[in-house]
Design an enzyme around this catalytic site. Structure first.
Site, PDB file in Angstrom:
ATOM      1  N   CYS A   1      -5.234   0.543   3.531  1.00  0.00           N
ATOM      2  CA  CYS A   1      -5.271  -1.134   4.003  1.00  0.00           C
ATOM      3  C   CYS A   1      -6.583  -1.713   3.638  1.00  0.00           C
ATOM      4  O   CYS A   1      -6.828  -2.710   3.005  1.00  0.00           O
ATOM      5  CB  CYS A   1      -4.925  -1.159   5.246  1.00  0.00           C
ATOM      6  SG  CYS A   1      -6.067  -0.258   6.414  1.00  0.00           S
TER       7      CYS A   1
ATOM      8  N   HIS B   1      -6.176  -1.436  11.235  1.00  0.00           N
ATOM      9  CA  HIS B   1      -5.680  -2.024  10.146  1.00  0.00           C
ATOM     10  C   HIS B   1      -6.643  -2.926   9.541  1.00  0.00           C
ATOM     11  O   HIS B   1      -6.681  -3.954  10.160  1.00  0.00           O
ATOM     12  CB  HIS B   1      -4.268  -2.437  10.350  1.00  0.00           C
ATOM     13  CG  HIS B   1      -3.372  -2.878   9.201  1.00  0.00           C
ATOM     14  ND1 HIS B   1      -3.429  -1.997   8.011  1.00  0.00           N
ATOM     15  CD2 HIS B   1      -2.530  -3.816   9.042  1.00  0.00           C
ATOM     16  CE1 HIS B   1      -2.354  -2.379   7.265  1.00  0.00           C
ATOM     17  NE2 HIS B   1      -1.914  -3.626   7.965  1.00  0.00           N
TER      18      HIS B   1
ATOM     19  N   GLN C   1       0.932  -1.416  -0.197  1.00  0.00           N
ATOM     20  CA  GLN C   1      -0.110   0.041  -0.119  1.00  0.00           C
ATOM     21  C   GLN C   1       0.615   1.162  -0.124  1.00  0.00           C
ATOM     22  O   GLN C   1       0.489   2.449  -0.394  1.00  0.00           O
ATOM     23  CB  GLN C   1      -0.947   0.355   1.107  1.00  0.00           C
ATOM     24  CG  GLN C   1      -0.092   0.119   2.552  1.00  0.00           C
ATOM     25  CD  GLN C   1      -1.371   0.267   3.773  1.00  0.00           C
ATOM     26  OE1 GLN C   1      -1.697  -1.157   4.219  1.00  0.00           O
ATOM     27  NE2 GLN C   1      -1.668   1.143   4.244  1.00  0.00           N
TER      28      GLN C   1
ATOM     29  N   ASN D   1      -0.747  -9.234   4.571  1.00  0.00           N
ATOM     30  CA  ASN D   1      -0.495  -8.148   4.871  1.00  0.00           C
ATOM     31  C   ASN D   1      -0.301  -7.110   3.671  1.00  0.00           C
ATOM     32  O   ASN D   1      -0.299  -7.838   2.501  1.00  0.00           O
ATOM     33  CB  ASN D   1       0.757  -7.839   5.984  1.00  0.00           C
ATOM     34  CG  ASN D   1       0.533  -6.365   6.602  1.00  0.00           C
ATOM     35  OD1 ASN D   1      -0.509  -5.563   6.210  1.00  0.00           O
ATOM     36  ND2 ASN D   1       1.266  -6.233   7.648  1.00  0.00           N
TER      37      ASN D   1
END
Ligand SMILES: *[C@@H]1O[C@H](CO)[C@@H](O)[C@H](O)[C@H]1NC(C)=O
Length: 375
Positions: A180, A317, A174, A337
């Site tokens: 996110c 997140h 990102q 992630n």
């Protein structure tokens, strides 16, 4: 800093830069140390994973050399020498933290990753991007149904890894944008699309940033359910290739004139909050978007192992759960992630499950949801 110290530092940094050139030519190896290693890896493997060795901490010159190597590896460019000195101080402080945790904790380990010159406050301000939705009522309610409620726990496989089943695209990054939520949403949509159609296609986060603005706020955060709702209502999401990532907010482009393929979903459902068994049931069937607290310093430098905190449950997140399993008696959830493939375990983190806490580790049980797609 006094100017003589400043000069001394400057000349040491340039000496370190010269040593670096030799390292680049392969003439320099990290020697292994005689100290007890904190983990089961061979010691040299362990310290090459975490990016430093105990001797690096033993002298100022070694620290400077380590910093210069790190700067070169991560292609950092600082605007001024003063800024570089300031970053070196932050780097040293982070390294101290990383080494302390690596000596204390054995289930996971921390490393000198690309965030090593950022204070935890700077990191928090830049790489997250979840609008905090603590009150369940503020969450846009979906249909209210949970299609996996009837699955018997005993029927679930002991482990599931959607990466191995071809339902997870490459790890993305990102960058310096609080998007996110878009990456979390896209990973879950890519997953269900691959499962239903057999076609694993990378999809556009940028389209969500530009177009999913009802409740979401581009690089300043968002919520995955709002993004699912947008995709279900807009007729589908374009591919990553057709609508590439720019790391900033732009004008929504519906690409009406271009006959581009889109991936559709029918809707989305929420996993009952605070119910880890329900999360695992959903995860056995498809990748799931989850929200966590990822702003802690341990999370910032996670390098590998089964992470078990410390972390709170203030969701900040959005990430994607893509599997579960267990290792050495520790049950975990595999989480994708969006901080690139150099963070964590090639971009992933294994997060402990079965903590006994309703919210789960870092709040992972609080706000999970997944897209639905009819055949
Ligand atoms: C997979 O899906 C994408 C996006 O819808 C499409 O462009 C591509 O042609 C599909 N590939 C196959 C093999 O069907």
């Amino acid at each position: 800093m006094a100017s003589s110290a400043h000069h001394q530092m400057r000349s040491k940094l340039s000496v370190a830069a010269a040593v670096l050139l030799l390292c680049a030519a392969g003439a320099c190896l990290l020697s292994s140390s005689a100290e007890a290693r904190p983990h089961h890896h061979s010691e040299s493997d362990f310290y090459s994973i975490v990016g430093y060795s105990p001797e690096d901490l033993a002298s100022h010159d070694r620290l400077i050399k380590l910093f210069e190597e790190w700067v070169a590896k991560h292609r950092k460019a600082y605007a001024s020498f003063e800024e570089k000195l300031r970053r070196f101080e932050v780097f040293k402080d982070n390294l101290k933290h990383i080494d302390e945790i690596n000596r204390e904790v054995s289930s996971y380990w921390l490393g000198l990753n690309a965030f090593a010159d950022l204070t935890n406050d700077e990191f928090k301000a830049t790489y997250l991007g979840m609008i905090n939705q603590n009150t369940p009522a503020s969450r846009r309610s979906s249909s209210g149904s949970f299609r996996y409620a009837g699955v018997a726990a005993g029927e679930l496989p002991k482990e599931v890894d959607w990466r191995k089943k071809g339902a997870v695209t490459e790890v993305k990054n990102q960058g310096q944008c609080g998007s996110c939520w878009a990456f979390s949403t896209v990973a879950a949509v890519e997953g269900i699309n691959a499962i239903v159609t057999g076609n694993l296609t990378s999809l556009s986060e940028q389209e969500l940033i530009d177009c999913s603005t009802d409740g979401n706020n581009g690089c300043n955060g968002g919520v995955m359910d709002y993004a699912f709702s947008y995709i279900a209502g807009s007729g589908g999401l374009h591919t990553e290739e057709a609508y590439p990532y720019l790391m900033e907010e732009g004008e929504c482009d519906h690409k009406d004139d271009e006959q581009q393929a889109v991936v559709t979903i029918s809707g989305y459902e929420d996993v009952p909050a605070g119910d880890e068994a329900a999360l695992v049931k959903a995860l056995a069937h498809q990748p799931v978007s989850v929200a966590i607290e990822a702003s802690g310093r341990h999370f910032q430098f996670y390098s590998g192992g089964v992470f078990d905190g410390p972390c709170g449950a203030e969701l900040d997140h959005g990430v994607a759960a893509v599997g579960y399993g267990s290792s050495k008696g520790q049950d975990y959830i595999v989480v994708k992630n969006s901080w690139g493939s150099h963070w964590g375990e090639k971009g992933y983190i294994r997060m402990k499950r079965g903590t006994g806490k309703r919210d789960g580790l870092c709040g992972i049980n609080k706000m999970a949801s997944y897209p639905t797609k009819d055949h």
